[in-house]
Every structure is written in structure tokens, then in C-alpha cells.
Enzyme design. Structure first.
Site, PDB file in Angstrom:
ATOM      1  N   GLY A 163      50.233  75.912  88.441  1.00 43.60           N
ATOM      2  CA  GLY A 163      51.656  75.576  88.470  1.00 43.60           C
ATOM      3  C   GLY A 163      52.621  76.653  88.014  1.00 43.60           C
ATOM      4  N   GLU A 222      53.931  78.018  80.808  1.00 41.86           N
ATOM      5  CA  GLU A 222      53.470  76.793  81.471  1.00 41.86           C
ATOM      6  C   GLU A 222      54.602  76.234  82.332  1.00 41.86           C
ATOM      7  OE1 GLU A 222      51.524  74.991  82.816  1.00 41.86           O
ATOM      8  OE2 GLU A 222      50.582  73.471  81.550  1.00 41.86           O
ATOM      9  N   ASP A 223      54.249  75.548  83.384  1.00 43.57           N
ATOM     10  CA  ASP A 223      55.280  74.999  84.273  1.00 43.57           C
ATOM     11  C   ASP A 223      56.030  73.839  83.623  1.00 43.57           C
ATOM     12  OD1 ASP A 223      53.076  73.251  84.406  1.00 43.57           O
ATOM     13  OD2 ASP A 223      52.961  73.254  86.598  1.00 43.57           O
ATOM     14  N   ASP A 282      54.777  67.470  79.886  1.00 46.42           N
ATOM     15  CA  ASP A 282      55.000  66.091  80.326  1.00 46.42           C
ATOM     16  C   ASP A 282      54.500  65.177  79.201  1.00 46.42           C
ATOM     17  OD1 ASP A 282      55.525  63.999  82.153  1.00 46.42           O
ATOM     18  OD2 ASP A 282      53.531  64.121  83.026  1.00 46.42           O
ATOM     19  N   LYS A 325      59.757  67.325  80.348  1.00 52.48           N
ATOM     20  CA  LYS A 325      60.021  65.909  80.675  1.00 52.48           C
ATOM     21  C   LYS A 325      59.809  65.121  79.396  1.00 52.48           C
ATOM     22  CE  LYS A 325      58.043  65.155  85.089  1.00 52.48           C
ATOM     23  NZ  LYS A 325      57.026  64.362  85.822  1.00 52.48           N
ATOM     24  N   PHE A 370      58.903  62.610  89.200  1.00 54.68           N
ATOM     25  CA  PHE A 370      57.830  63.521  89.609  1.00 54.68           C
ATOM     26  C   PHE A 370      58.442  64.591  90.497  1.00 54.68           C
ATOM     27  CE2 PHE A 370      54.146  65.234  91.694  1.00 54.68           C
ATOM     28  CZ  PHE A 370      53.216  65.256  90.663  1.00 54.68           C
ATOM     29  N   VAL A 371      58.257  65.843  90.107  1.00 50.89           N
ATOM     30  CA  VAL A 371      58.896  66.934  90.849  1.00 50.89           C
ATOM     31  C   VAL A 371      57.882  67.796  91.601  1.00 50.89           C
ATOM     32  CG1 VAL A 371      60.958  67.076  89.401  1.00 50.89           C
ATOM     33  CG2 VAL A 371      58.915  68.403  88.764  1.00 50.89           C
ATOM     34  N   ARG A 395      54.193  73.708  96.566  1.00 49.90           N
ATOM     35  CA  ARG A 395      54.402  74.730  95.522  1.00 49.90           C
ATOM     36  C   ARG A 395      55.346  75.832  96.000  1.00 49.90           C
ATOM     37  NH1 ARG A 395      50.469  73.845  91.556  1.00 49.90           N
ATOM     38  NH2 ARG A 395      48.422  73.244  92.327  1.00 49.90           N
TER      39      ARG A 395
HETATM   40  P1  IMP Z   1      50.782  66.852  80.565  1.00 51.05           P
HETATM   41  O1  IMP Z   1      49.391  67.171  80.111  1.00 51.05           O
HETATM   42  O2  IMP Z   1      50.981  65.405  80.846  1.00 51.05           O
HETATM   43  O3  IMP Z   1      51.864  67.411  79.665  1.00 51.05           O
HETATM   44  O4  IMP Z   1      50.936  67.443  82.004  1.00 51.05           O
HETATM   45  C1  IMP Z   1      51.001  68.736  82.239  1.00 51.05           C
HETATM   46  C2  IMP Z   1      50.563  69.044  83.648  1.00 51.05           C
HETATM   47  O5  IMP Z   1      50.774  67.953  84.543  1.00 51.05           O
HETATM   48  C3  IMP Z   1      51.394  70.168  84.163  1.00 51.05           C
HETATM   49  O6  IMP Z   1      50.774  71.401  83.876  1.00 51.05           O
HETATM   50  C4  IMP Z   1      51.499  69.868  85.638  1.00 51.05           C
HETATM   51  O7  IMP Z   1      50.450  70.519  86.312  1.00 51.05           O
HETATM   52  C5  IMP Z   1      51.318  68.380  85.768  1.00 51.05           C
HETATM   53  N1  IMP Z   1      52.590  67.670  85.991  1.00 51.05           N
HETATM   54  C6  IMP Z   1      53.283  66.895  85.121  1.00 51.05           C
HETATM   55  N2  IMP Z   1      54.397  66.403  85.660  1.00 51.05           N
HETATM   56  C7  IMP Z   1      54.443  66.879  86.917  1.00 51.05           C
HETATM   57  C8  IMP Z   1      55.385  66.746  87.993  1.00 51.05           C
HETATM   58  O8  IMP Z   1      56.449  66.078  87.903  1.00 51.05           O
HETATM   59  N3  IMP Z   1      55.084  67.390  89.139  1.00 51.05           N
HETATM   60  C9  IMP Z   1      53.952  68.135  89.282  1.00 51.05           C
HETATM   61  N4  IMP Z   1      53.059  68.302  88.303  1.00 51.05           N
HETATM   62  C10 IMP Z   1      53.293  67.678  87.126  1.00 51.05           C
HETATM   63 MG    MG Z   2      50.034  72.777  85.153  1.00 49.08          MG
END
Ligand code: IMP
Ligand code: MG
Length: 173
Positions: free
Chosen positions: A42, A96-97, A100, A128, A149-150, A162
């Protein structure tokens, strides 16, 4: 089939904010010769633009993790491609992208911390914040966005979208 819809962050906003983030990193790490660790897949577009906005000596590496199965967080994080160099004694910035739930970043920070970097910082393009399950400190945040969700600019839905040059909400389906 869900499609990219409403634009959440357009190209000009991305560009302007990434210049600011690059300046922040340059200011804080001017003498440190940091290693920027991009989280695949990402963050690869963000990483490419961020380092060009950071006018100091730095090196780069990438780490590949999978944390998501088809859109929603599984809470399981796994390294699928590790760093190519040692980070012991280095000033490290995780690029990091998105943060969440915070599970991926928590795992990554713990994993990299165990390798004894001199310092460990985190720079994320998008936060987020509403979705957070675990508290995780982030040093640099590009944008705080609502719970949508983006896709685009590195963000994917099942591997797609992407390559969009902006960030859009995934709609329909
Ligand atoms: P987390 O572990 O829930 O914080 O999620 C992190 C990972 O989930 C990121 O590195 C993304 O790859 C993916 N992710 C979370 N939200 C989105 C979204 O809205 N679109 C696409 N990928 C997401
Ligand atoms: Mg990621």
C-alpha cells in the site's frame, strides 16, 4: 462490483500535504541519515513521493505484510517479505499507507523495535481514527479521514485501483 466513487483526497491535496510531511521529516532527521521503511504494497506510491519531498540523506527499504483478507481487518498480521538490511542502531521511519484498527502498525512497531533501532518513528498518509482498536502512537499523519473504505494512490480493493492518482471512496457493489 464496487467501484471507486467520490474523491476523498485529490491529487493537489496529496502533493501539498506530502511536501509538508517531507519537510517535517527533513527538519527532525537532518543529521540522522534515517532509513525509511515502506510497508508493501500500500505505501509504495506514498514512499516514492515522500522521499522526493525529503531533502536530506536517507536510505530506503521495504517490508511486506499482509493483514487483510478481502477488505476487513482479520487482526492477523504476517511478514511476507522482510527488510533487506539490519536496522540495528539506525534511525528508522516506518512509512505506512493507513492506520485503521492499529493492529498492523502495532505489530510492525513491536517487530522492528525488537531489532534495536536507535529510534523508531511512524509516518502514515491516512489515519482512520474512528476505527482504532488498539492505541498506537503515530508521529506524522498526512490526513485524518472518516470511516470509509478508500482506494487509489496505493490503496486497493482486492488488489485493484492502487494506480489511481487520487484517493476515492469505494462505492456500490
Ligand atoms: P489496520 O491493521 O486495521 O490498522 O489496517 C491496516 C491495513 O489495512 C493497511 O495497511 C491497509 O493495507 C488496510 N486498509 C485499512 N483500511 C483500508 C482502506 O480503506 N482501503 C484499503 N486498505 C485499507
Ligand atoms: Mg498496508
Amino acid at each position: 462490483m464496487p467501484q471507486p466513487g467520490r474523491v476523498i483526497i485529490d491529487e493537489a491535496e496529496l502533493k501539498a500535504r506530502i511536501v509538508e510531511l517531507g519537510n517535517d521529516l527533513a527538519r527532525d532527521l537532518a543529521q540522522e541519515r534515517p532509513i525509511l521503511v515502506g510497508v508493501l504494497q500500500g505505501a509504495f506510491l506514498f514512499m516514492a513521493d515522500l522521499i522526493r519531498a525529503t531533502s536530506i540523506e536517507l536510505t530506503t527499504d521495504f517490508i511486506g505484510v499482509v493483514s487483510y483478507a478481502g477488505g476487513t481487518s482479520s487482526g492477523q498480521v504476517r511478514i511476507v517479505s522482510d527488510l533487506s538490511v539490519s536496522i540495528e542502531g539506525r534511525h528508522v521511519v516506518i512509512v505506512e499507507d493507513i492506520v485503521d484498527t492499529g493492529l498492523t502498525l502495532t505489530y510492525l512497531k513491536r517487530t522492528l523495535e525488537a531489532r534495536h533501532p536507535r529510534s523508531l518513528r511512524v509516518c502514515v498518509l491516512v489515519d482512520k481514527i474512528e476505527r482504532r482498536k488498539v492505541d498506537v502512537a503515530v508521529d506524522y499523519v498526512g490526513f485524518v479521514i472518516p470511516n470509509v473504505f478508500v482506494v487509489g494512490y496505493g490503496f486497493d480493493y482486492e488488489g485493484l485501483y492502487r494506480n489511481l492518482p487520487y484517493v476515492a471512496a469505494l462505492e456500490g457493489g
